[in-house]
Design a protein around this motif. Sequence first.
Motif, short mmCIF file in Angstrom:
data_model
loop_
_atom_site.label_atom_id
_atom_site.label_comp_id
_atom_site.label_asym_id
_atom_site.label_seq_id
_atom_site.Cartn_x
_atom_site.Cartn_y
_atom_site.Cartn_z
N ARG A 241 1.13 -1.29 -0.27
CA ARG A 241 -0.18 -0.20 0.00
C ARG A 241 0.70 1.40 -0.15
NH1 ARG A 241 -2.37 3.28 3.70
NH2 ARG A 241 -4.09 4.57 2.88
N GLU A 242 1.98 1.34 0.66
CA GLU A 242 2.78 2.73 0.35
C GLU A 242 3.91 2.87 -0.24
OE1 GLU A 242 3.89 3.22 4.79
OE2 GLU A 242 1.70 3.45 5.93
N SER A 244 6.89 4.85 -2.49
CA SER A 244 8.06 5.73 -2.26
C SER A 244 8.71 6.52 -3.55
CB SER A 244 9.40 5.80 -1.60
OG SER A 244 9.23 6.20 0.05
N ALA A 273 -0.50 4.57 -0.75
CA ALA A 273 -0.87 5.38 -0.38
C ALA A 273 1.03 5.82 -1.06
CB ALA A 273 -0.36 5.59 1.50
N ARG A 275 4.40 8.14 0.00
CA ARG A 275 4.52 8.65 1.44
C ARG A 275 5.89 9.50 0.44
NH1 ARG A 275 0.98 8.07 5.10
NH2 ARG A 275 0.65 6.18 5.62
N TYR A 301 -0.90 11.14 0.96
CA TYR A 301 -0.55 10.97 2.08
C TYR A 301 0.74 10.84 2.30
CZ TYR A 301 -4.60 7.60 2.50
OH TYR A 301 -5.82 6.66 2.96
#
Length: 664
Positions: A241-242, A244, A273, A275, A301
Amino acid sequence: MCYIPLNCRIVCELFVEQEGELPSTVTEIYSQLIRSILHRHFGDVQYFDSYADIPENAKATFHAVCKLAYEGIIMHKLVFSQKEISDIVGAEFSETFDGFGLFQAVQSFKVHGSIKSFHFNHLTFQEYLAAYHISECMKIDQQLDLVTKHVKSEHLNNVWRFYAGISKLNNLAIAQILCAFEMQDPLDKAKLVCHCTYEAQNAMVCSLIAGSFDGTIPQFFSVSAYDCLSLSYVIANSTDREWSMELRSCGIESSHLRMLAKHIKVLNPESLALRHLDFSGNQLGSEGLNYFSECAHAISYIKSLSFRQAFIDANSIGALSKIVSLCPNIFSVNLDSNKLTNGSSKQLLQTLQTADNTESISVFSNNLGFDDACSVSDYLEKTDYLKDLKLSKNHLQSSSIPGFYQGLCGNKSLQSLYLEENEIDESGFMILLATLRDTNVISLYLKKNNILLKDKNVPRLRDDLSKIIALRKLDMSSCKMGGSVCHFINSVAHNNSLKVLNFQDNELATFDINLICELLLSSSVKRMIDIRPNTFTDVSPLAKLIATRNSGNWTYFTLSSHRLIDHTILQLQAVVDSNPNLGSTKVVYLRQAINTIFYPENILEQLFFNYCFLRITKLKMLNLEKIKQSGLEFITSTIQDLPNTLKSAYIKHNDLVVLVEYNL
């Protein structure tokens, strides 16, 4: 792919044939193209939606052509003789055989007759047909063996892309081998994995490779629009989900951002999301930023946003502000080295007022002015979170400093203010000091401004410094202060909070150094004052300071960026003899100009170096930076004579850091 003329022609032809629609993958584009060529060859076939529509009496020949393409690719063979064609195609071969329009024949003449050679219309056709043969004409165990054997063969990369698109990578074992990727692998491998995943249009494979990326996109040196499209698909369909997203200096433009946003923007709010977002070093425009702002749910996010050297100017700041407005939890914003001019930061700063916890803003190396100073002031008045503000190298003049006044006075969160390499003179500096009386700023950086204090301002300077209670560090290196340093040093004695002063490269005279030593001797406040680099002709004040500072074990013994002459060395040697605390030194730094010690003719300096070290009995770490090659042998021999307390040494030579571990 349309920057290649042949591909552009292919896409245009398919666009017309499909009545304004195009396939979504490269595999499907070439599949439709080859079916179109076959349809023209078999003119009596009304529909040709798949290869199953090939007439029964021609299917064996078509598969033979695919086999020829496969064997040629495996053996790096692009040109085939008449015999090779006839051996594979068999009875269907004749002088006029054209491989269903997929071949071209070339007549060549020799002394003893002529021969005819054959090649596919384009290498990409051969690669597609080879992939078709692997997927449709080989058994699964044969495919598995082939992929295992040739997965690292770079000349087959395009074959694997087509293979993924044709087979859909439905076999998990094959998908695991083909899409296996580790961060230390070449970046082209990461691109291939993304391409194969996108061509397969198989969400299961995205989940399979997500663990390899670990939520971070590799730092590619260059990306195409197709790369961005593939990345978008992988990110949108992965189980992570996260993410960079760091795509620095890799040629991203507006069209790339459009492709990158294609799959991400349609996700539901809980699926992804982002980040960290870093597009530094790319040529971004307002159009591309507007495309990316469509990924509202994902970028909401974001905590860190970096667009250094991204050609952000007054025309694109609005689009960037739109992205920032979607990031309520943004922690830091970096817009260093862009093309922002006076007044262009206002919209961005107004947008940042809606963020709850922005702690760092960096706008280094732009061209801001008085209007931006006022905008910064308005922002500072309304934020309770900002800690670091970097406005260095912006051509800010002293006339802009009053614009900061109200905001700085009304802000209690700012801790570090960077105003390096601007055009601030004495008047601006005095206004800043007066402002700092009512702030919580801990560090002020004014490197490379032009601050030459006049005698008439000394009382005001002393008064302001005595009332500043928060400031701990002041960097005034390379500020052309010259003799005015003495005024500053005398005034510092009235301030008990200022602990770190940097006067590097200010052309300090012996008189200034004497004042500094006297300040350190007379004050009960422990301070660190940096006066490198300077030429010491008389270090007796420094010697006196060292000899009288008997406050326990020494931690540092530093000789950095100083050229020591013979009688100076003798003075320091006397200090070493008279100070028992030197033996407890744990860390030694030798940097830059100290490497003159190691010139062959500087025997006295070498003896002093060795003399000091043999008296240090508790050394833990040795740091040697920018030492020339001529000194390395001398250093090595000296280190070997040290006590066995030394644990590690850092030797920096030609910007290459080598860590040497000693277990003596």
